[in-house]
Design a protein around this motif. Structure first.
Motif: not given
Length: 206
Positions: A178-183
């Motif tokens: 989910l963090s990668d989706l937000c980066v």
């Protein structure tokens, strides 16, 4: 060079749990009157469930908690939570390093252990035991399910200390995804901005 001492961490954990147990046992209104079971086990259970931030809310605090009880909880939280949820749970979950499988292996072992523990001693269904294990390990602690026996409360308190960091570690893959989706790549953003600027300039010239 300095490092944390395992012996000192255990001493601090014991001291915090003891202080919490004494407070829950002796201060009026800390535990529900209809909690049943051994008062000292109930007090230890409530102490650990508070310090690990699980906080089921099943037998503690009661709706008759005094101002002294609230002050005690505030003091216990400020003095103990950071230490208990940091070095203490890190040390208590160090057993996970002996089980293969990275994050997933110890997590599955902890989940299976919880299911066996709560189905056998508390009579929960497999689904309820799995649910209760995850709710405990992730410190969500709704309180809709909880141990009813002395042994179950004692086992739950010790189980929480041992698995909070392990079950929590199972969330890392989801967190990373989910963090990668937000980066957003800064280089890509700057490149797009430069491209849009050039297009705007061309339109103005035309």
């Amino acid at each position: 060079m300095s490092q944390l001492s395992a012996a000192r961490i255990i001493m601090v954990a014991y001291a915090l749990a003891t202080i919490g147990t004494l407070g829950f046992h002796f201060i009026d209104g800390m535990i529900a009157e209809d909690a049943g079971g051994n008062p000292w086990i109930n007090a230890f259970y409530c102490s650990v469930i508070t310090l690990t931030t699980v906080g089921y809310g099943d037998i503690c605090p009661s709706d008759k908690m005094s101002h002294a009880g609230r002050i005690f909880i505030i003091a216990l939280s400020f003095c103990g939570l950071d230490m208990f949820c940091g070095p203490i749970t890190d040390l208590s979950s160090s057993w996970k390093e002996r089980i293969p499988g990275g994050i997933i292996g110890p997590g599955i072992f902890a989940l299976a252990s919880g299911i066996v523990l709560f189905t056998y001693f508390e009579g929960m269904s497999i689904i309820d035991a799995a649910y209760f294990t995850i709710i405990t390990g992730t410190t969500v602690g709704y309180g809709d399910l909880g141990p009813k026996t002395d042994f179950g409360r004692l086992a739950t308190a010790l189980f929480a200390i041992l698995v909070v960091n392990v079950i929590g570690g199972m969330l890392e893959p989801a967190k990373k995804y989910l963090s990668d989706l937000c980066v957003v790549s800064i280089e890509r953003t700057e490149s797009k901005l430069a491209s849009d600027t050039k297009k705007t300039r061309k339109k103005k010239k035309n």
